[in-house]
Design a protein around this motif. Structure first.
Motif, PDB file in Angstrom:
ATOM      1  N   PRO A  32       0.816  -1.214   0.000  1.00 22.66           N
ATOM      2  CA  PRO A  32       0.000   0.000   0.000  1.00 22.66           C
ATOM      3  C   PRO A  32       0.851   1.265   0.000  1.00 22.66           C
ATOM      4  O   PRO A  32       1.985   1.275   0.476  1.00 22.66           O
ATOM      5  CB  PRO A  32      -0.811  -0.120   1.299  1.00 22.66           C
ATOM      6  CG  PRO A  32      -0.717  -1.560   1.688  1.00 22.66           C
ATOM      7  CD  PRO A  32       0.603  -2.033   1.196  1.00 22.66           C
ATOM      8  N   PRO A  68      -4.401   4.074   1.699  1.00 25.42           N
ATOM      9  CA  PRO A  68      -4.856   2.883   0.976  1.00 25.42           C
ATOM     10  C   PRO A  68      -6.298   2.542   1.302  1.00 25.42           C
ATOM     11  O   PRO A  68      -6.726   2.634   2.460  1.00 25.42           O
ATOM     12  CB  PRO A  68      -3.887   1.801   1.482  1.00 25.42           C
ATOM     13  CG  PRO A  68      -2.663   2.548   1.896  1.00 25.42           C
ATOM     14  CD  PRO A  68      -3.152   3.849   2.444  1.00 25.42           C
ATOM     15  N   SER A 200      -0.057   0.695  -6.773  1.00 24.86           N
ATOM     16  CA  SER A 200      -0.501   0.962  -5.412  1.00 24.86           C
ATOM     17  C   SER A 200      -1.245   2.289  -5.340  1.00 24.86           C
ATOM     18  O   SER A 200      -2.073   2.502  -4.453  1.00 24.86           O
ATOM     19  CB  SER A 200       0.705   1.002  -4.468  1.00 24.86           C
ATOM     20  OG  SER A 200       1.388  -0.230  -4.483  1.00 24.86           O
TER      21      SER A 200
END
Length: 625
Positions: A32, A68, A200
């Motif tokens: 993340p 995230p 990510s």
């Protein structure tokens, strides 16, 4: 190693094992990313009426945090700075940029860039490739060699399925001139190109622009799934989403003239503005209401000036607990994110080798441009000119020497302009896709440039060869193998030089209309000083013949057919023969210096391409690359 030919439509080697292995690889390597930007300021220089330069701030101290699993929507009217901010935090904006932008508490770097996907507002895609080919070529270029080729193809297939593109996988992408897939499908292809690397952090600039509400809902739902279930960080700009879309965003950043008017949860935006006395009396789309506020429109007090409303709302946010808490959150260091494991280290400087990039780009270039390079119109054009020229110079003999050498000048002129005009539009036309792919670090410039040059060779060499074969026989030129192959070699060499000149001009100017005008004028000057029209060129401009492609090509074509001691029937009513070397037009040009002419063209062949390559180095280079 060389990438073998790819079967796109049916590839029995793609199986569930390859797909599961690719998924396992990305699952293991998935890390993340938390995005933080603090007090971001961006200024540009603008000229005042008195020609004095003045700085104008586009972004005025913007801060935010996206973690995230969250999806941030940056909203605001046109000109509010949304795209500029997205480009800045995406690592693609240089210049007068101030403030701090970090990714897991680390600055932007090539390793970080490998974990970032960036979808531009315009769908920059090659129109003649199918949807499947587009994603497969992207996978082969961007995915690391830790995955086998079959695993890359399986992963591309999985992304096609995830985005609902299986039904149109074998349809061409298309563009304004070529009918292809729909706008929503084209947008999903653009998103799919970035999803291939399992980013990510994913940036999107107006992903729903120009789409109907149902298609927009489908795209945003896919992005929500990517963030919520995939643990990705998603940041997008969006102009005026529907109410269904609005409540899907975890966070909203509302911009007005480069200032933050609101940053917080999307579900709390309406309540926040209600506490400031800005509320709606009738049910309406929240995004419409927020845009009205960002434009300075207040339903509670229609008489209040727009500027005052905007200044008031910006000031209220800056003095709010929300802004204070954000300031603390941005400055707060997440110690657990400082470990090296949080930075995806599976990528080296380049995902693939130079040779792999070259092979894939060459394959892609041939598939994309074969329709254009061997179009019926271009073939018909060359054949028509060859046959008309052959008829005009039909069985021309040396008794009409002036007519004969006119053929060589015509051939050097035609094959000076034709490849020039074909090549000059190459880089202006591909500028946007080159910028996009170079910004994402997809390949080296050298692999692109060499593959692009080589993929054009069939067009550049086959058509002039056919032209020479036709006109050589019809015009009755010297029937010896040495003369024929010399003529062909010199003509092909000049074609490649003209092509290189066109590439250089196009790369330097990067505007097709301007480049065409400039290139045509320069080539015309080269042809005028080549020695056919004017044998006695004034000294102050005579130097131009030494840099003229036409001069050396015309000379070599004459040398391929004649020696100075060859004879022809003397003109007039007299009898006897004269030497070719004494003919005024040929005497001025001379039938010597063949080696010098060849070396000059060879130097131009390399030099023009080197200029084009250096000019292209400024395209698609992001900051800190």
């Amino acid at each position: 190693m060389t990438e073998p030919d790819i079967e796109f439509h049916t590839n029995p080697t793609i199986n569930t094992t390859d797909s599961s292995e690719a998924a396992a690889f990305f699952s293991k390597e998935n890390h993340p990313l938390t995005l933080k930007f603090h007090n971001v300021v961006y200024k540009i220089k603008s000229k005042k009426s008195n020609s004095e330069e003045k700085e104008r701030a586009i972004l005025k101290g913007i801060s935010g945090v996206v973690r995230p699993g969250e999806m941030l929507a940056m909203m605001g009217p046109s000109g509010s700075g949304k795209t500029t901010l997205l480009t800045a935090i995406g690592g693609r904006l240089g210049g007068r940029l101030e403030g701090t932008i970090s990714y897991n508490n680390k600055p932007f770097s090539n390793k970080i860039k490998r974990n970032i996907g960036f979808v531009t507002q315009d769908d920059i895609l090659l129109p003649h490739l199918t949807v499947n080919e587009t994603l497969v070529f992207t996978a082969l270029l961007r995915l690391p060699n830790a995955l086998t080729k079959h695993q890359k193809l399986a992963h591309a297939e999985a992304v096609l399925s995830q985005l609902g593109l299986i039904k149109c996988k074998n349809s061409v992408v298309g563009d304004q001139r070529l009918r292809g897939v729909s706008g929503g499908e084209r947008k999903r292809v653009s998103i799919g190109q970035e999803m291939l690397i399992n980013p990510s952090l994913l940036f999107l600039d107006e992903p729903t622009s120009g789409l109907d509400s149902t298609t927009a809902q489908r795209i945003v739902s896919t992005l929500w799934e990517l963030a919520h279930n995939g643990g990705k960080t998603v940041v997008m700009t969006i102009h005026q989403p529907s109410s269904r879309l609005f409540y899907m965003f975890h966070k909203i950043l509302l911009l007005s003239e480069g200032n933050t008017m609101y940053f917080g949860k999307g579900s709390e935006a309406m309540d926040y503005f209600s506490t400031l006395g800005c509320s709606v009396s009738v049910p309406m789309n929240p995004s419409d209401f927020l845009l009205d506020l960002a434009n300075g429109s207040s339903m509670n007090d229609p008489e209040e000036e727009a500027t005052m409303i905007k200044e008031k709302l910006v000031s209220c946010y800056q003095n709010s607990d929300m802004a204070e808490n954000l300031e603390l959150e941005v400055k707060e260091s997440d110690e657990h994110l400082d470990e090296d494991a949080t930075i995806n280290k599976r990528f080296e400087r380049w995902s693939t080798t130079w040779w792999q990039q070259f092979s894939v780009l060459l394959n892609r270039g041939i598939k994309e441009r074969k329709h254009e390079s061997f179009s019926g119109l271009k073939i018909a054009q060359v054949l028509a000119v060859a046959f008309i020229g052959g008829l005009l110079w039909w069985k021309s003999d040396d008794a009409h020497l002036q007519d004969k050498i006119g053929l060589f000048y015509f051939s050097s002129s035609f094959w000076g302009f034709f490849p020039l005009l074909q090549a000059i539009s190459t880089f202006p036309r591909e500028r946007m896709i080159l910028e996009k792919e170079r910004s994402s670090g997809m390949y080296r410039l050298s692999s692109y440039f060499i593959s692009r040059t080589i993929s054009d060779l069939p067009m550049e060499l086959i058509l002039p060869t056919v032209f020479i074969v036709i006109i050589y026989g019809m015009a009755g030129l010297k029937r010896t193998a040495t003369s024929f192959f010399s003529t062909l070699f010199y003509q092909l060499l000049s074609v490649l030089v003209s092509q290189g000149f066109g590439l250089a001009v196009g790369a330097l100017v990067l505007d097709q209309t301007s480049a065409t005008t400039l290139g045509s004028v320069i080539m015309l000057c080269f042809l005028l000083t080549s020695g056919y029209f004017v044998q006695h060129v004034p000294g102050f401009i005579a130097w131009t013949k030494y840099i003229s492609i036409g001069t050396y090509t015309y000379k070599l074509l004459l040398i391929s057919q004649y020696k100075a001691t060859d004879t022809y029937l003397c003109p007039g009513h007299g009898v006897g023969v004269c030497e070719v070397g004494e003919f005024p037009a040929i005497q001025q040009m001379g039938l010597h210096g063949k080696t010098t002419a060849i070396l000059a063209l060879m130097a131009m062949l390399v030099g023009y391409r080197l200029v084009a390559y250096i000019a292209l180095m400024r395209i698609g280079v992001t900051k800190k690359e």
